[in-house]
Scaffold this motif. Sequence first.
Motif, PDB file in Angstrom:
ATOM      1  N   ILE A 147    -107.192 -51.070  -6.633  1.00  0.00           N
ATOM      2  CA  ILE A 147    -107.227 -51.412  -8.215  1.00  0.00           C
ATOM      3  C   ILE A 147    -105.780 -51.456  -8.749  1.00  0.00           C
ATOM      4  O   ILE A 147    -105.398 -52.315  -9.706  1.00  0.00           O
ATOM      5  CB  ILE A 147    -108.032 -50.428  -8.914  1.00  0.00           C
ATOM      6  CG1 ILE A 147    -109.442 -50.160  -8.316  1.00  0.00           C
ATOM      7  CG2 ILE A 147    -107.970 -50.374 -10.455  1.00  0.00           C
ATOM      8  CD1 ILE A 147    -110.194 -51.459  -8.557  1.00  0.00           C
TER       9      ILE A 147
ATOM     10  N   ALA B  94    -115.811 -57.213 -11.327  1.00  0.00           N
ATOM     11  CA  ALA B  94    -114.537 -57.000 -10.903  1.00  0.00           C
ATOM     12  C   ALA B  94    -113.576 -58.068 -10.908  1.00  0.00           C
ATOM     13  O   ALA B  94    -112.330 -57.971 -11.307  1.00  0.00           O
ATOM     14  CB  ALA B  94    -114.669 -56.393  -9.385  1.00  0.00           C
TER      15      ALA B  94
ATOM     16  N   TRP C 206    -104.079 -54.746  -8.458  1.00  0.00           N
ATOM     17  CA  TRP C 206    -104.214 -55.776  -9.514  1.00  0.00           C
ATOM     18  C   TRP C 206    -103.514 -55.908 -10.547  1.00  0.00           C
ATOM     19  O   TRP C 206    -103.323 -57.100 -11.254  1.00  0.00           O
ATOM     20  CB  TRP C 206    -105.901 -55.356 -10.270  1.00  0.00           C
ATOM     21  CG  TRP C 206    -106.842 -55.369  -9.132  1.00  0.00           C
ATOM     22  CD1 TRP C 206    -106.890 -55.912  -7.660  1.00  0.00           C
ATOM     23  CD2 TRP C 206    -108.363 -55.212  -9.336  1.00  0.00           C
ATOM     24  NE1 TRP C 206    -108.116 -55.694  -7.260  1.00  0.00           N
ATOM     25  CE2 TRP C 206    -109.050 -55.458  -8.231  1.00  0.00           C
ATOM     26  CE3 TRP C 206    -108.997 -54.771 -10.469  1.00  0.00           C
ATOM     27  CZ2 TRP C 206    -110.420 -55.222  -8.108  1.00  0.00           C
ATOM     28  CZ3 TRP C 206    -110.160 -54.516 -10.605  1.00  0.00           C
ATOM     29  CH2 TRP C 206    -111.111 -54.819  -9.326  1.00  0.00           C
TER      30      TRP C 206
ATOM     31  N   ILE D 282    -104.740 -44.776 -12.959  1.00  0.00           N
ATOM     32  CA  ILE D 282    -106.013 -44.925 -12.235  1.00  0.00           C
ATOM     33  C   ILE D 282    -106.609 -43.787 -11.296  1.00  0.00           C
ATOM     34  O   ILE D 282    -105.642 -42.903 -10.978  1.00  0.00           O
ATOM     35  CB  ILE D 282    -105.998 -46.139 -11.234  1.00  0.00           C
ATOM     36  CG1 ILE D 282    -105.305 -47.334 -11.809  1.00  0.00           C
ATOM     37  CG2 ILE D 282    -107.172 -46.240 -10.183  1.00  0.00           C
ATOM     38  CD1 ILE D 282    -104.782 -48.367 -11.100  1.00  0.00           C
TER      39      ILE D 282
ATOM     40  N   ARG E 220    -109.860 -57.936 -12.754  1.00  0.00           N
ATOM     41  CA  ARG E 220    -108.539 -58.286 -12.145  1.00  0.00           C
ATOM     42  C   ARG E 220    -107.913 -59.556 -12.765  1.00  0.00           C
ATOM     43  O   ARG E 220    -106.556 -59.486 -12.768  1.00  0.00           O
ATOM     44  CB  ARG E 220    -109.177 -58.845 -10.494  1.00  0.00           C
ATOM     45  CG  ARG E 220    -107.867 -58.897  -9.516  1.00  0.00           C
ATOM     46  CD  ARG E 220    -108.335 -59.491  -8.194  1.00  0.00           C
ATOM     47  NE  ARG E 220    -109.511 -58.580  -7.498  1.00  0.00           N
ATOM     48  CZ  ARG E 220    -110.720 -59.243  -7.411  1.00  0.00           C
ATOM     49  NH1 ARG E 220    -111.126 -60.280  -7.972  1.00  0.00           N
ATOM     50  NH2 ARG E 220    -111.525 -58.434  -6.862  1.00  0.00           N
TER      51      ARG E 220
ATOM     52  N   ASN F 212    -115.715 -47.600 -13.180  1.00  0.00           N
ATOM     53  CA  ASN F 212    -115.711 -48.561 -11.767  1.00  0.00           C
ATOM     54  C   ASN F 212    -117.259 -47.965 -11.387  1.00  0.00           C
ATOM     55  O   ASN F 212    -117.272 -47.030 -10.802  1.00  0.00           O
ATOM     56  CB  ASN F 212    -114.706 -48.404 -10.963  1.00  0.00           C
ATOM     57  CG  ASN F 212    -114.991 -49.445  -9.846  1.00  0.00           C
ATOM     58  OD1 ASN F 212    -114.275 -49.354  -8.666  1.00  0.00           O
ATOM     59  ND2 ASN F 212    -115.731 -50.579  -9.728  1.00  0.00           N
TER      60      ASN F 212
END
Length: 157
Positions: free
Chosen positions: A10, A136, A13, A38, A140, A102
């Motif tokens: 993550i 996702a 990204w 994150i 991204r 997520n």
Amino acid sequence: MTESPWHKEIKNWGVATEIPLGNRRADCMLRCGKRAEIQARPLTPAEVAGREAHADLWILDCRAAHRTDRLLVWDDPDFGQLFRWDRAWQSFAVAKRPVFLNLEMDISTGHGSFLQVTGWAFNRHRALGSGHPHTATAMRSWMRYDIPLTAHPAVTR
């Protein structure tokens, strides 16, 4: 502490990682200039508030909660996407920044789903709320290229 493969994925990204801000850092910088924190584990309320001083949004790893049905998401015809998270990370009740949960992620394929929280309320061990689902791929693309997020058809279970 070492980073999990999920955290590294993550974080990567974004367009830059480990953004220094005084004596703290943000996990990554998005193309639009926002800084993301994150998180794969609960924090104390003081840690949440402290990290919000240098981060613009949160991405929380809720895959295990979703996989074990502690985090349920469903479509309501009147209210849109709703969720119930049992044994939720209560410290995030103090969060003021946007939160993305997520729900699923396959690191090998990059496929997964996220829920952008639009509102939530905590009641002891449970969080109830609403949100917008995203793939996702969309997350991204938003993080890396600043392609606007649009709600994806129902991410339900």
